[in-house]
Scaffold this motif. Structure first.
Motif, PDB file in Angstrom:
ATOM      1  N   PHE A 257       0.835  -1.203   0.000  1.00  0.00           N
ATOM      2  CA  PHE A 257       0.000   0.000   0.000  1.00  0.00           C
ATOM      3  C   PHE A 257       0.869   1.253   0.000  1.00  0.00           C
ATOM      4  N   GLN A 258       1.919   1.255   0.823  1.00  0.00           N
ATOM      5  CA  GLN A 258       2.812   2.401   0.897  1.00  0.00           C
ATOM      6  C   GLN A 258       3.581   2.596  -0.410  1.00  0.00           C
ATOM      7  N   LYS A 259       4.005   1.504  -1.034  1.00  0.00           N
ATOM      8  CA  LYS A 259       4.716   1.616  -2.312  1.00  0.00           C
ATOM      9  C   LYS A 259       3.824   2.253  -3.372  1.00  0.00           C
ATOM     10  N   THR A 260       2.564   1.794  -3.433  1.00  0.00           N
ATOM     11  CA  THR A 260       1.637   2.350  -4.415  1.00  0.00           C
ATOM     12  C   THR A 260       1.334   3.810  -4.109  1.00  0.00           C
ATOM     13  N   THR A 261       1.205   4.135  -2.828  1.00  0.00           N
ATOM     14  CA  THR A 261       0.946   5.524  -2.427  1.00  0.00           C
ATOM     15  C   THR A 261       2.088   6.427  -2.876  1.00  0.00           C
ATOM     16  N   ASN A 262       3.325   5.988  -2.631  1.00  0.00           N
ATOM     17  CA  ASN A 262       4.492   6.800  -3.000  1.00  0.00           C
ATOM     18  C   ASN A 262       4.629   6.933  -4.515  1.00  0.00           C
ATOM     19  N   ALA A 263       4.241   5.870  -5.246  1.00  0.00           N
ATOM     20  CA  ALA A 263       4.426   5.879  -6.698  1.00  0.00           C
ATOM     21  C   ALA A 263       3.293   6.563  -7.442  1.00  0.00           C
ATOM     22  N   LYS A 264       2.038   6.358  -6.969  1.00  0.00           N
ATOM     23  CA  LYS A 264       0.881   6.817  -7.726  1.00  0.00           C
ATOM     24  C   LYS A 264      -0.010   7.796  -6.974  1.00  0.00           C
ATOM     25  N   GLY A 265       0.132   7.870  -5.655  1.00  0.00           N
ATOM     26  CA  GLY A 265      -0.739   8.736  -4.871  1.00  0.00           C
ATOM     27  C   GLY A 265      -1.702   7.933  -4.017  1.00  0.00           C
ATOM     28  N   LEU A 266      -2.377   8.618  -3.085  1.00  0.00           N
ATOM     29  CA  LEU A 266      -3.215   7.941  -2.103  1.00  0.00           C
ATOM     30  C   LEU A 266      -4.461   7.317  -2.728  1.00  0.00           C
ATOM     31  N   LYS A 267      -5.156   8.062  -3.586  1.00  0.00           N
ATOM     32  CA  LYS A 267      -6.404   7.534  -4.148  1.00  0.00           C
ATOM     33  C   LYS A 267      -6.185   6.266  -4.967  1.00  0.00           C
ATOM     34  N   PRO A 268      -5.180   6.222  -5.861  1.00  0.00           N
ATOM     35  CA  PRO A 268      -4.922   4.968  -6.575  1.00  0.00           C
ATOM     36  C   PRO A 268      -4.542   3.817  -5.646  1.00  0.00           C
ATOM     37  N   ALA A 269      -3.814   4.137  -4.561  1.00  0.00           N
ATOM     38  CA  ALA A 269      -3.424   3.095  -3.603  1.00  0.00           C
ATOM     39  C   ALA A 269      -4.648   2.516  -2.904  1.00  0.00           C
ATOM     40  N   LEU A 270      -5.571   3.381  -2.519  1.00  0.00           N
ATOM     41  CA  LEU A 270      -6.809   2.912  -1.882  1.00  0.00           C
ATOM     42  C   LEU A 270      -7.625   2.057  -2.845  1.00  0.00           C
ATOM     43  N   ALA A 271      -7.731   2.501  -4.098  1.00  0.00           N
ATOM     44  CA  ALA A 271      -8.494   1.750  -5.094  1.00  0.00           C
ATOM     45  C   ALA A 271      -7.873   0.383  -5.346  1.00  0.00           C
ATOM     46  N   GLU A 272      -6.557   0.329  -5.418  1.00  0.00           N
ATOM     47  CA  GLU A 272      -5.858  -0.931  -5.661  1.00  0.00           C
ATOM     48  C   GLU A 272      -6.044  -1.882  -4.482  1.00  0.00           C
ATOM     49  N   ALA A 273      -5.913  -1.364  -3.266  1.00  0.00           N
ATOM     50  CA  ALA A 273      -6.040  -2.206  -2.078  1.00  0.00           C
ATOM     51  C   ALA A 273      -7.462  -2.722  -1.896  1.00  0.00           C
ATOM     52  N   GLN A 274      -8.438  -1.961  -2.363  1.00  0.00           N
ATOM     53  CA  GLN A 274      -9.836  -2.334  -2.174  1.00  0.00           C
ATOM     54  C   GLN A 274     -10.288  -3.416  -3.157  1.00  0.00           C
ATOM     55  N   LYS A 275      -9.513  -3.663  -4.224  1.00  0.00           N
ATOM     56  CA  LYS A 275      -9.935  -4.608  -5.257  1.00  0.00           C
ATOM     57  C   LYS A 275     -10.157  -6.009  -4.696  1.00  0.00           C
ATOM     58  N   ARG A 276      -9.340  -6.416  -3.709  1.00  0.00           N
ATOM     59  CA  ARG A 276      -9.455  -7.786  -3.201  1.00  0.00           C
ATOM     60  C   ARG A 276     -10.753  -8.019  -2.442  1.00  0.00           C
ATOM     61  N   TYR A 277     -11.473  -6.943  -2.115  1.00  0.00           N
ATOM     62  CA  TYR A 277     -12.707  -7.087  -1.346  1.00  0.00           C
ATOM     63  C   TYR A 277     -13.971  -6.878  -2.188  1.00  0.00           C
ATOM     64  N   GLU A 278     -13.779  -6.641  -3.474  1.00  0.00           N
ATOM     65  CA  GLU A 278     -14.929  -6.345  -4.333  1.00  0.00           C
ATOM     66  C   GLU A 278     -15.929  -7.508  -4.335  1.00  0.00           C
ATOM     67  N   GLY A 279     -17.207  -7.161  -4.164  1.00  0.00           N
ATOM     68  CA  GLY A 279     -18.283  -8.143  -4.192  1.00  0.00           C
ATOM     69  C   GLY A 279     -18.479  -8.908  -2.899  1.00  0.00           C
ATOM     70  N   LEU A 280     -17.714  -8.564  -1.863  1.00  0.00           N
ATOM     71  CA  LEU A 280     -17.790  -9.321  -0.608  1.00  0.00           C
ATOM     72  C   LEU A 280     -18.535  -8.580   0.501  1.00  0.00           C
ATOM     73  N   ASP A 281     -18.776  -7.306   0.345  1.00  0.00           N
ATOM     74  CA  ASP A 281     -19.490  -6.541   1.380  1.00  0.00           C
ATOM     75  C   ASP A 281     -21.001  -6.592   1.131  1.00  0.00           C
TER      76      ASP A 281
END
Length: 275
Positions: free
Chosen positions: A251-275
């Protein structure tokens, strides 16, 4: 009259002995950085010693109450040992629990979101009024980030506590009311009036009697171990931060490379359809 001497907090005392503390970082949904935590603690302690104050209200400016911890601030951490983290977290824990420590009643007036630290703050307050569209919970755990104080298990039953902590799911305002996490749920357009009405009632109670009973009620939970438990959680948080889980490192690597919003979107992908 509003005091704007703080950087991220507005302090106001009205003619009805109500102190209004407004989290004032609307550009980031009032995310908590160290400065805001410190200023909120100072504001609460200032109100505690102000004879013109009988009740305290904490609210958020802009679109929401608080989106939680300021994730951007973590990028500046340069702690070398687990004890550096422990000292920093213990200091912030002391400041963050000021709403619990002060003897005057504290009301949380919550709209749109109370996530992570925002959720914790709403739980620490003596009375919590939320709008029906408010999202609450510990979703930062889904990104490998530990919570702050973890008072939630003391307010709900064991199965509910495990459900919230082991899934990181958000709850609706209606669910939170059923669980005992909030005091009252109102429509978005009714929050200001509902908060003012409750604050007026609290402010008109015999103050000395009221303050004694808040301390008494808090002591019941402290004798059961709430402070020992939250202190232990701080030690565990230090370990989890110093030895970051792989998901947080990514998450930190993605945040540093792409910014916070893309990092949040990337991290949230593994939970799609489960809530």
């Amino acid at each position: 009259m509003t005091d704007t001497t703080y950087e991220h907090l507005l302090y106001e005392v009205d003619d009805e002995k109500i102190c209004w503390l407004t989290l004032n970082r609307p550009e980031c949904l009032n995310a908590f950085n160290a400065k805001l935590v410190s200023e909120l603690c100072h504001g609460l302690e200032r109100a505690e010693h102000d004879e013109a104050v009988n009740a305290i209200v904490i609210r958020g400016s802009g679109r929401g109450f608080s989106s939680g911890h300021d994730l951007k601030e973590d990028a500046g951490d340069d702690f070398k040992t687990i004890y550096d983290y422990r000292n920093a977290y213990n200091d912030q824990q002391h400041e963050f629990m000021a709403a619990w420590r002060v003897s005057k009643p504290v009301i949380a007036s919550v709209h749109y979101c109370a996530i992570g630290k925002g959720f914790e703050l709403a739980l620490f307050c003596d009375i919590t009024i939320v709008t029906s569209d408010t999202r609450l919970g510990y979703n930062e755990m889904r990104y490998g980030i530990a919570g702050m104080s973890m008072v939630m298990p003391w307010l709900v039953d064991m199965k509910t506590a495990k459900d919230l902590m082991l899934t990181g799911r958000e709850v609706t305002a209606a669910e939170a009311r059923t669980m005992g996490l909030v005091t009252e749920v109102v429509q978005p357009g009714e929050l200001e009036a509902a908060t003012l009405k409750k604050a007026r009632l609290v402010a008109r109670m015999p103050s000395a009697m009221q303050r004694a009973h808040k301390l008494y009620l808090n002591r019941i939970y402290e004798l059961q171990g709430i402070r020992s438990a939250t202190d232990w959680y701080q030690d565990m948080q230090s370990m989890l931060t110093f030895n970051a889980v792989p998901e947080y490192e990514e998450f930190q690597k993605t945040t540093n490379a792409k910014g916070l919003k893309p990092a949040l979107a990337e991290a949230q992908k593994r939970y799609e359809g489960l809530d």
